[in-house]
Design an enzyme around this catalytic site. Structure first.
Site, mmCIF file in Angstrom:
data_model
loop_
_atom_site.group_PDB
_atom_site.id
_atom_site.type_symbol
_atom_site.label_atom_id
_atom_site.label_comp_id
_atom_site.label_asym_id
_atom_site.label_seq_id
_atom_site.Cartn_x
_atom_site.Cartn_y
_atom_site.Cartn_z
ATOM 1 C CG ASP A 98 -2.584 -2.997 8.150
ATOM 2 O OD1 ASP A 98 -3.843 -3.181 8.279
ATOM 3 O OD2 ASP A 98 -2.328 -1.845 6.915
ATOM 4 C CE LYS A 155 -9.354 0.752 4.066
ATOM 5 N NZ LYS A 155 -9.548 1.889 3.195
ATOM 6 C CB ILE A 185 -7.119 -2.823 8.119
ATOM 7 C CG1 ILE A 185 -6.155 -2.649 6.274
ATOM 8 C CG2 ILE A 185 -6.529 -2.281 9.014
ATOM 9 C CD1 ILE A 185 -6.703 -1.398 6.286
ATOM 10 C CE1 TYR A 190 -2.630 3.305 1.160
ATOM 11 C CE2 TYR A 190 -1.981 3.018 3.505
ATOM 12 C CZ TYR A 190 -2.939 3.459 2.513
ATOM 13 O OH TYR A 190 -3.740 4.742 2.539
#
Length: 488
Positions: free
Chosen positions: A238, A278, A240, A153
Site C-alpha cells: 500500500d 493523500k 498511497i 491503519y
C-alpha cells in the site's frame, strides 16, 4: 427494543447486522466526538479540533489555481462542453486511456522515474478502500489471512475483512527498534498462524507507514520480498502516501526492489495499491488504483472494478492535470516543503515540553509518545488518557490501541487537515495540557493526580493569552469543516 433488534437480525443478512465495519473503536469514536461538537474559530471556540483525520489540505490552493486556469479540463464549463458527450457516455471499465497513461506517468515521477508502469495494468477502484478489498477478493478465500505489521491503519480491519471474511494476523513490532519490521517478527507471526491452522495468503505492507510516518528502507523491503517469495505468498504494498515524503531518506517503492530482483522474483505474487487521496488531497474523488504484476489478478480486478468505477468526468479532469508536467513538478516540490514545515512545527512544539515523537519523514501525521503521562503501563490507562484529551483538551487524536500497537501510550496526531490558525489553537491546547499535567504531578502523587477528572480539567480559555502569541491568531480566519469528507 431488544425484540425489535432480534427481529431485524433475522430479517437481514449477517453482514448487515454484524459489527464488521469496525465503528465500535476509539478511532471512530473520536470522529463522533468531533462531529457532535466541532471547533469553529468564531462560532464554537471550545469545540473539538479534528486531529484524527489524515487529510492533505496544505497545498489545495495550488489545485484550485490550476483548475481556474484550465477550464477545458472540466466538461462542466463552457470551455469544456465540447467533450461533454464523449466523456459522459464512456463506460468502459478499462478507464479512459489518457487517464491510465497519466496515472502511470505520475506514479513513475513520484518514484524518481527509476521504474516504469504499464498503463494497461492500471486498474481503477473507488479509492484505496475499494482497491484493498478487490485485491483481497482476488487473492484470498473466506478464512484465509494476511499478515499485517503493527501498528497499522484501523480501516484495514474493515476494508480487508468485513465483506471478504478473511482474517488479519498481526506481525508485532515495537519501539525498541522504532517499530521496524524484522524477519524474526514475520516468521513468528507466520508460524503462529500455521499452528492455529490459519492459511496465510499474503503480507500487507504500508509504505510510507500510517500511522508511523516513516518509510520502509531497502533492507526491510528486500527482506519482505524474500520472505513472501520463500513462503509462496502474495506481497501487497500500500503506497498511497508515496508523494508525502518530505525529507531523507527518500521513498523506495516495492517496484524498485522488484526491478533489482527481476531474475529471481515470481512477479505473480507482487501487487501495489495506490490512490490520489493523500498525495494530491483528493479523497472525495475516490481515485484508487490497483497495479498487479499478475495477469489473472489484473483481469479479475478490472472486471470487479465495475462495482466501484471512477467517474469519467473525474478521470478526464485528473488526466488533464497529471499530464501538465510543469504543474506536477511544482505541486510535488511545494507540497513536500509545506508538509515538512508543518511536521517540524508540530514535533518541535511537542519537544519543547518534553513530549517526543517517532522520527518521521512522510505522511500527514506524527506518532506521538505519551507513555510518560500514563497512570500505568496498560491500554486501560491509555484509554483513560485519551478520554481526557477528547473531553477536556478537546482534541481528537487517535490512540495506539486502535492501530493494534503493541505498547500503550502512543497516539497518532494528524497535522495537514487544517489551516495555520487552527493548528496554533490545537498546539496550544496540547502544550497547556502537558504543562499543567506536569504541575499537578509535581504537587500530587501519581494516583491522586489521575484519580479525578476534575483535577486535570484545564481552564484553556482563561490562559489563552499566556500561550498564544497575538500575531499567530486570527479569530476570524475561516476553517473548512471536514465533517463530510472521506475519513481515514
Amino acid at each position: 427494543m431488544e425484540n425489535m433488534l432480534k427481529n431485524q437480525e433475522q430479517l437481514l443478512s449477517k453482514i448487515a447486522t454484524n459489527e464488521g465495519h469496525g465503528e465500535n473503536s476509539a478511532f471512530f469514536d473520536g470522529w463522533k466526538a468531533y462531529d457532535m461538537n466541532p471547533y469553529h474559530p468564531t462560532k464554537n471556540l471550545n469545540g473539538v479540533i479534528q486531529m484524527g483525520l489524515a487529510e492533505n489540505q496544505l497545498s489545495f490552493d495550488l489545485i484550485q489555481e490550476w483548475v481556474k486556469n484550465n477550464p477545458r479540463a472540466s466538461i462542466c464549463t463552457a470551455e469544456g462542453t465540447d467533450e461533454l458527450k464523449d466523456i459522459a457516455i464512456f463506460q468502459d471499465y478499462h478507464g479512459l486511456p489518457k487517464f491510465r497513461n497519466a496515472v502511470a506517468r505520475f506514479m513513475e515521477k513520484v518514484r524518481g522515474n527509476r521504474v516504469q508502469f504499464d498503463p494497461d495494468r492500471i486498474v481503477m477502484s473507488g479509492g484505496a478502500t475499494g482497491a484493498q478489498e478487490t485485491l483481497a477478493f482476488c487473492l484470498a478465500d473466506p478464512g484465509d489471512a494476511f499478515l499485517v505489521p503493527t501498528p497499522y491503519y484501523p480501516g484495514n480491519d474493515r476494508d480487508l475483512t468485513w465483506r471478504t471474511r478473511i482474517q488479519l494476523v498481526p506481525v508485532v513490532c515495537d519501539s525498541s527498534n522504532n517499530f521496524k519490521i524484522t524477519r524474526i517478527a514475520l516468521e513468528t507471526a507466520y508460524q503462529t498462524a500455521q499452528e492455529s491452522n490459519i492459511k496465510i495468503k499474503g503480507l500487507l505492507l504500508n509504505n510510507p507507514s500510517n500511522p508511523l510516518g516513516t518509510v520502509l528502507d531497502r533492507e526491510t523491503l528486500t527482506d519482505s520480498l524474500s520472505f513472501t517469495q520463500e513462503k509462496k505468498i502474495h506481497l501487497i504494498c500500500d503506497e498511497i502516501y508515496s508523494a508525502t515524503v518530505f525529507s531523507q531518506p527518500g521513498f523506495i517503492s516495492i517496484a524498485d526492489i522488484v526491478k533489482e530482483n527481476i531474475a529471481s522474483c515470481n512477479l505473480d505474487l507482487i501487487h501495489i495499491v495506490y490512490s490520489l487521496s493523500k498525495d494530491l488531497g483528493f479523497p472525495g474523488f475516490r481515485v484508487g488504483i490497483i497495479y498487479s504484476y499478475n495477469d489473472m489478478v489484473t483481469d479479475c480486478a478490472r472486471k470487479m472494478s465495475s462495482f466501484g468505477l471512477v467517474s469519467t468526468q473525474t478521470q478526464h479532469l485528473i488526466a488533464s492535470m497529471l499530464s501538465d508536467y510543469a504543474f506536477v513538478d511544482k505541486f510535488l516540490k511545494e507540497s513536500s516543503k509545506r508538509l515538512a514545515t508543518r511536521h517540524g512545527l508540530l514535533c518541535g512544539k511537542l519537544a519543547k515540553v518534553g513530549i517526543r515523537s517517532l522520527k518521521g519523514n512522510s505522511g500527514l501525521f506524527c506518532w506521538m509518545d505519551l507513555r510518560r503521562l500514563l497512570k500505568e503501563n496498560t491500554f486501560e490507562a491509555e484509554m483513560e488518557l485519551w478520554r481526557v484529551i477528547i473531553n477536556e483538551v478537546k482534541i481528537n487524536v487517535s490512540p495506539g490501541a486502535s492501530f493494534h500497537c503493541s505498547e500503550p501510550g502512543w497516539f497518532r496526531v494528524c497535522f495537514a487537515n487544517m489551516d495555520d490558525e487552527t493548528m496554533m489553537v490545537a498546539m496550544n491546547r496540547i502544550l497547556k495540557f502537558v504543562i499543567q499535567s506536569k504541575e499537578i504531578e509535581a504537587n500530587n502523587s501519581r494516583k491522586q493526580c489521575w484519580g479525578s477528572k476534575l483535577e486535570i480539567s484545564l481552564s484553556f480559555r482563561r490562559s489563552d493569552e499566556f500561550f498564544m502569541a497575538p500575531h499567530k491568531m486570527s479569530p476570524h480566519s475561516p476553517m473548512s469543516s471536514p465533517l463530510v469528507r472521506a475519513r481515514t
